[in-house]
Scaffold this motif. Sequence first.
Motif, PDB file in Angstrom:
ATOM      1  N   ALA A 208       9.541  38.644  79.022  1.00  0.00           N
ATOM      2  CA  ALA A 208       8.824  40.245  79.119  1.00  0.00           C
ATOM      3  C   ALA A 208       7.241  40.326  79.277  1.00  0.00           C
ATOM      4  CB  ALA A 208       9.584  41.166  78.184  1.00  0.00           C
ATOM      5  N   PHE A 209       6.685  39.091  79.065  1.00  0.00           N
ATOM      6  CA  PHE A 209       5.504  38.667  79.172  1.00  0.00           C
ATOM      7  C   PHE A 209       4.548  39.562  78.040  1.00  0.00           C
ATOM      8  CE2 PHE A 209       6.747  38.847  83.586  1.00  0.00           C
ATOM      9  CZ  PHE A 209       7.323  37.535  83.672  1.00  0.00           C
ATOM     10  N   ILE A 210       3.495  40.243  78.151  1.00  0.00           N
ATOM     11  CA  ILE A 210       2.904  40.923  77.155  1.00  0.00           C
ATOM     12  C   ILE A 210       3.355  42.271  77.199  1.00  0.00           C
ATOM     13  CG2 ILE A 210       0.841  41.440  76.122  1.00  0.00           C
ATOM     14  CD1 ILE A 210      -0.527  39.166  77.292  1.00  0.00           C
ATOM     15  N   GLY A 211       2.826  43.113  78.210  1.00  0.00           N
ATOM     16  CA  GLY A 211       3.207  44.557  78.088  1.00  0.00           C
ATOM     17  C   GLY A 211       4.404  44.966  77.668  1.00  0.00           C
ATOM     18  N   ASN A 212       5.583  44.419  78.068  1.00  0.00           N
ATOM     19  CA  ASN A 212       7.018  45.111  77.961  1.00  0.00           C
ATOM     20  C   ASN A 212       7.331  44.479  76.679  1.00  0.00           C
ATOM     21  OD1 ASN A 212       7.520  46.640  79.940  1.00  0.00           O
ATOM     22  ND2 ASN A 212       8.219  45.300  81.366  1.00  0.00           N
ATOM     23  N   ARG A 213       6.873  43.293  76.155  1.00  0.00           N
ATOM     24  CA  ARG A 213       7.358  42.533  74.769  1.00  0.00           C
ATOM     25  C   ARG A 213       7.023  43.638  73.923  1.00  0.00           C
ATOM     26  NH1 ARG A 213       8.035  37.156  73.054  1.00  0.00           N
ATOM     27  NH2 ARG A 213       8.766  37.218  71.158  1.00  0.00           N
ATOM     28  N   ILE A 214       5.514  43.918  73.723  1.00  0.00           N
ATOM     29  CA  ILE A 214       4.930  44.625  72.689  1.00  0.00           C
ATOM     30  C   ILE A 214       5.025  46.104  72.928  1.00  0.00           C
ATOM     31  CG2 ILE A 214       2.903  45.405  71.419  1.00  0.00           C
ATOM     32  CD1 ILE A 214       3.352  42.334  71.498  1.00  0.00           C
ATOM     33  N   GLY A 215       5.252  46.669  74.113  1.00  0.00           N
ATOM     34  CA  GLY A 215       5.583  48.055  74.423  1.00  0.00           C
ATOM     35  C   GLY A 215       6.998  48.380  74.151  1.00  0.00           C
ATOM     36  N   VAL A 216       8.073  47.624  74.437  1.00  0.00           N
ATOM     37  CA  VAL A 216       9.282  47.821  74.172  1.00  0.00           C
ATOM     38  C   VAL A 216       9.678  47.749  72.667  1.00  0.00           C
ATOM     39  CG1 VAL A 216      11.637  47.285  74.516  1.00  0.00           C
ATOM     40  CG2 VAL A 216      10.173  47.359  76.386  1.00  0.00           C
ATOM     41  N   TYR A 217       9.005  46.663  71.810  1.00  0.00           N
ATOM     42  CA  TYR A 217       8.891  46.719  70.602  1.00  0.00           C
ATOM     43  C   TYR A 217       8.791  47.789  69.916  1.00  0.00           C
ATOM     44  CZ  TYR A 217       7.602  45.641  65.905  1.00  0.00           C
ATOM     45  OH  TYR A 217       7.543  45.733  64.390  1.00  0.00           O
ATOM     46  N   SER A 218       7.395  48.376  70.617  1.00  0.00           N
ATOM     47  CA  SER A 218       7.041  49.752  69.655  1.00  0.00           C
ATOM     48  C   SER A 218       8.020  50.700  69.969  1.00  0.00           C
ATOM     49  CB  SER A 218       5.465  49.973  70.299  1.00  0.00           C
ATOM     50  OG  SER A 218       4.953  51.039  69.690  1.00  0.00           O
ATOM     51  N   MET A 219       8.363  50.996  71.088  1.00  0.00           N
ATOM     52  CA  MET A 219       9.225  52.192  71.494  1.00  0.00           C
ATOM     53  C   MET A 219      10.757  52.013  70.576  1.00  0.00           C
ATOM     54  SD  MET A 219       8.939  52.861  75.753  1.00  0.00           S
ATOM     55  CE  MET A 219      10.117  54.412  75.293  1.00  0.00           C
ATOM     56  N   LEU A 220      11.086  50.734  70.608  1.00  0.00           N
ATOM     57  CA  LEU A 220      12.397  50.486  69.913  1.00  0.00           C
ATOM     58  C   LEU A 220      12.453  50.689  68.358  1.00  0.00           C
ATOM     59  CD1 LEU A 220      14.075  47.779  71.907  1.00  0.00           C
ATOM     60  CD2 LEU A 220      14.548  50.238  71.857  1.00  0.00           C
ATOM     61  N   ALA A 221      11.205  50.644  67.867  1.00  0.00           N
ATOM     62  CA  ALA A 221      10.959  50.490  66.475  1.00  0.00           C
ATOM     63  C   ALA A 221      11.030  51.963  66.096  1.00  0.00           C
ATOM     64  CB  ALA A 221       9.548  50.191  66.116  1.00  0.00           C
ATOM     65  N   VAL A 222      10.435  52.885  66.737  1.00  0.00           N
ATOM     66  CA  VAL A 222      10.593  54.293  66.608  1.00  0.00           C
ATOM     67  C   VAL A 222      11.901  54.889  66.763  1.00  0.00           C
ATOM     68  CG1 VAL A 222      10.035  56.679  67.528  1.00  0.00           C
ATOM     69  CG2 VAL A 222       8.459  54.876  67.774  1.00  0.00           C
ATOM     70  N   HIS A 224      14.415  53.232  65.793  1.00  0.00           N
ATOM     71  CA  HIS A 224      15.281  52.830  64.587  1.00  0.00           C
ATOM     72  C   HIS A 224      14.693  53.719  63.368  1.00  0.00           C
ATOM     73  CE1 HIS A 224      17.416  49.184  65.972  1.00  0.00           C
ATOM     74  NE2 HIS A 224      16.503  48.790  66.636  1.00  0.00           N
ATOM     75  N   LEU A 225      13.405  53.934  63.386  1.00  0.00           N
ATOM     76  CA  LEU A 225      13.007  54.912  62.355  1.00  0.00           C
ATOM     77  C   LEU A 225      13.188  56.238  62.359  1.00  0.00           C
ATOM     78  CD1 LEU A 225       9.224  53.449  62.593  1.00  0.00           C
ATOM     79  CD2 LEU A 225      10.813  52.896  60.771  1.00  0.00           C
ATOM     80  N   ILE A 226      13.522  56.722  63.491  1.00  0.00           N
ATOM     81  CA  ILE A 226      13.835  58.269  63.580  1.00  0.00           C
ATOM     82  C   ILE A 226      14.940  58.693  62.622  1.00  0.00           C
ATOM     83  CG2 ILE A 226      15.411  58.084  65.631  1.00  0.00           C
ATOM     84  CD1 ILE A 226      14.416  60.710  66.764  1.00  0.00           C
ATOM     85  N   GLY A 227      15.957  57.900  62.330  1.00  0.00           N
ATOM     86  CA  GLY A 227      17.097  58.406  61.682  1.00  0.00           C
ATOM     87  C   GLY A 227      16.465  58.006  60.069  1.00  0.00           C
ATOM     88  N   GLN A 228      15.966  56.943  59.821  1.00  0.00           N
ATOM     89  CA  GLN A 228      15.269  56.647  58.537  1.00  0.00           C
ATOM     90  C   GLN A 228      14.508  57.832  57.900  1.00  0.00           C
ATOM     91  OE1 GLN A 228      13.409  52.944  57.466  1.00  0.00           O
ATOM     92  NE2 GLN A 228      14.318  51.902  58.977  1.00  0.00           N
ATOM     93  N   LEU A 229      13.551  58.304  58.803  1.00  0.00           N
ATOM     94  CA  LEU A 229      12.698  59.261  58.466  1.00  0.00           C
ATOM     95  C   LEU A 229      13.150  60.694  58.494  1.00  0.00           C
ATOM     96  CD1 LEU A 229       9.468  57.596  59.820  1.00  0.00           C
ATOM     97  CD2 LEU A 229      10.320  57.434  57.423  1.00  0.00           C
ATOM     98  N   GLU A 230      14.503  60.787  59.032  1.00  0.00           N
ATOM     99  CA  GLU A 230      14.975  62.100  59.387  1.00  0.00           C
ATOM    100  C   GLU A 230      14.228  63.110  60.277  1.00  0.00           C
ATOM    101  OE1 GLU A 230      15.855  63.705  55.392  1.00  0.00           O
ATOM    102  OE2 GLU A 230      17.746  62.444  55.204  1.00  0.00           O
ATOM    103  N   LEU A 231      13.881  62.434  61.404  1.00  0.00           N
ATOM    104  CA  LEU A 231      12.998  63.112  62.166  1.00  0.00           C
ATOM    105  C   LEU A 231      13.843  63.674  63.560  1.00  0.00           C
ATOM    106  CD1 LEU A 231      10.028  60.713  62.283  1.00  0.00           C
ATOM    107  CD2 LEU A 231       9.873  62.937  61.426  1.00  0.00           C
ATOM    108  N   THR A 232      13.267  64.593  64.436  1.00  0.00           N
ATOM    109  CA  THR A 232      13.978  65.006  65.466  1.00  0.00           C
ATOM    110  C   THR A 232      13.188  64.421  66.571  1.00  0.00           C
ATOM    111  OG1 THR A 232      12.646  67.074  65.589  1.00  0.00           O
ATOM    112  CG2 THR A 232      14.507  67.197  64.275  1.00  0.00           C
ATOM    113  N   ILE A 233      13.921  64.497  67.720  1.00  0.00           N
ATOM    114  CA  ILE A 233      13.090  64.114  68.910  1.00  0.00           C
ATOM    115  C   ILE A 233      11.939  64.737  69.246  1.00  0.00           C
ATOM    116  CG2 ILE A 233      13.484  63.838  71.399  1.00  0.00           C
ATOM    117  CD1 ILE A 233      15.485  62.081  70.166  1.00  0.00           C
ATOM    118  N   GLU A 234      11.924  66.160  69.118  1.00  0.00           N
ATOM    119  CA  GLU A 234      10.794  66.739  69.441  1.00  0.00           C
ATOM    120  C   GLU A 234       9.658  66.499  68.499  1.00  0.00           C
ATOM    121  OE1 GLU A 234      13.127  70.330  68.006  1.00  0.00           O
ATOM    122  OE2 GLU A 234      13.689  68.050  68.580  1.00  0.00           O
TER     123      GLU A 234
END
Length: 809
Positions: A208-222, A224-234
Amino acid sequence: MTNRHINKVAVLGSGVMGSRIACHFANIGVSVMLLDIVPKELNAQEEGKGLTLQSKAVRNRIVNHSLETAVKSNPSPLFSKSYLNRISTGNFEDDMKDIAQADWVIEVVIERLDIKKQVFEQVEKYRKQGALITSNTSGIPIHLMIEGRSDDFVQHFCGTHFFNPPRYLRLLEIIPTANTNTEVIDFLLDYGDKFLGKTTVLCKDTPAFIGNRIGVYSMLAVTHLIGQLELTIEEVDKYTGPAMGHPKSATFRTSDVVGLDTMVNVANGLYDNVPQDEAREIFKLPSYVLKMAENKWLGEKTQQGFYKKTKDKEGGTEILVLDLKDLSYRKQEKVKSPTLDETKKVDDLTKRMKVYEEGNDKAGELFRAMHYPLFEYVSKRVPEITDDFFRIDDAMRAGFGWELGPFQIWDALGVKDTLEKIKNEAKRLPGQTGEVAQWVYDMLEAGCERFYKIEEGKKKFYDIKTKSYQDIPGTEELIILDYIRENNTIWKNCGVSIIDLGDGIINAEIHTKMNTIGGDVIQGVNKAIELAEKDYKGLVIGNDGPNFSAGANIAMIFMMAVEQDYDELNMAVKAFQDTSMRLRYSSIPVVAAPFNLALGGGCEFSMHADFVQLHAETYMGLVEFGVGVIPGGGGSKEFALRASDDFKNDQITQNIFRDRFLTIGQAKVSTSAEEAFELGYLQNGKYAITMNRSRLLADAKAKALELANGGYTQPVKRNDIKVLGKQGLGIVYVGANSMMSGNYISEHDQKISEKLGWVMCGGDLSAPTEVSEQYLLDLERKAFLELTAERKTLERIQHMLTKGKALRN
């Protein structure tokens, strides 16, 4: 370096990416050959026409259909529809031999290594020695593609990963193999920057080179976190949008636009191909994402994803949001956050990061949970995916639209200050230890407390090898106002800073909200002209903000008009007109450097400059009709003047006049710099296009110097503007009346049209007459003031101020 020129490009594969890459090369004037496969069977339409599989129309059907689809898409991949003639189409069987003419062959076929190898085998037969060959793969290792290829092929082969859409996203990743000639790498980095307008980022051949390696990591981290932090999509999208320096589409809306299937494919590819990545489990998709993919809730392409567009009871559009508790769609709830409210008070994004970090609500908690593990992750990707950390920041800004890259955010929070916090937050995400890479500790021990620092007007980065600060490669020629403002500002007020660019050129930087033009800006621009005439060679009007200028400060106009302070308003409009005229008739050259929005007054300033050095993505227009007035800063006068210059004995003057009139009357805004010329906002020989936004100010300064050193002479004011009088007014009145009768425009639109016609025709003169610019400016100002006295105009201005869009009343 070899004196290499790119005159012809062959693009192999005409899918979504291939056709749009072809269009972008056409944008910069390159001749393009676009090829694809031959269909295996006829469709019903072809059978009906009696065509066979040997018919050329059939054999080129796939490529022609793909290109047609791309050209019709919105936003357009072309700067101008006329550029389509720079692209020829063909197929792999009949036309592959013609790639012998190409200086660069770009492969953009399906993401399958076996198919790519077959294509390269054909390329090897026909390409000329020394021609570049690159692959636009986003996932297949580059080195696997060159097995069995000749030495010349291998030496000139590289990965060039364009981000979609290629015209608009600035990231171009350059991925060489161990065998790629260094001259080829240097050429691609330079050509992508200067000619294609890209942020070129040198990558290693890693998944995934640089952009997608870091960008997808950042998006997927969120995800996973949305449930932990009891957040909504909006909530997540509100917190991770523009306030955080990210695009409006934020996190989940971005997924809907890109397509959930794309995110799933990249995430799965990363999980399979990075077994040594300590945070690999983050690339394992949450169950709700897998269920959405199974349900084909892929985003915009399937009309539902994290959001779903529906109709309410009244028939209006309503956007529902996915509730992750039961995967049902519900109405969006208003997001409230004290931290978000605090961030709104801080314009400087770097300082805003600290406000976010210290937030005591969900927004602050998400910020910390996202960024502390991200800092650990990116530090450990050096030197795995790149030897120089700044390339990660470049990739995230250019490919994902972040205003600050991860290391810039880390600098904003304090590298040393965050180390303990990173340890405390590590438990949030799998694979995180809380320990950053050793080179970061080494950097701090070497007495370097920041990843970047500004020195002598240039941005330097911490170089891991030498443990010292070095110039960022490729930035030596750039002018970044943020880096020189502190030491080079020679005058400023609330709306403008005048900055010495060196070599006798100064810059007037507008820095109001949306760079709107009010009293402070008028004063500042006049001061800049005064200083330039006294002590310098020339003046540039430009800035490093999000837009050149959104136009006049309509709030100020509204206030004066509501209070019926017409004397004050008359003085303000005259000051604006006088400033526009002074831009043109000063004793030094003035170069405007517009980009992005250049509307209303921003367009008028540009039209009156001696030269316009503009970015390729400039959306220029006189849009005053939308707020119930006509252009009042010299724009109406200027279009009358330009119509006069276009009048030729062998042309029908009425048609020329009508075209000019309708450009203002329909508030036409260009969708590119080239279209700004086609609409008449730019003049032949008086503009040049800069492809890379980062180079705009340097190019504008160079142009101002060229004009000054070439013996610039102050122009003579015009008294020879031919206006049509009653002859033109007849066209205006009949046209406006018929449009109103047909319910195409409102009664108020008709009134504005007639006022504009009155100005552009020079009033009701009995015959075509030559008049002066001042004569037309006086008519323009009078018409403008009369329209501000209309209740419906005030309603339009108020609607624009409160709703942010035009009212047709």
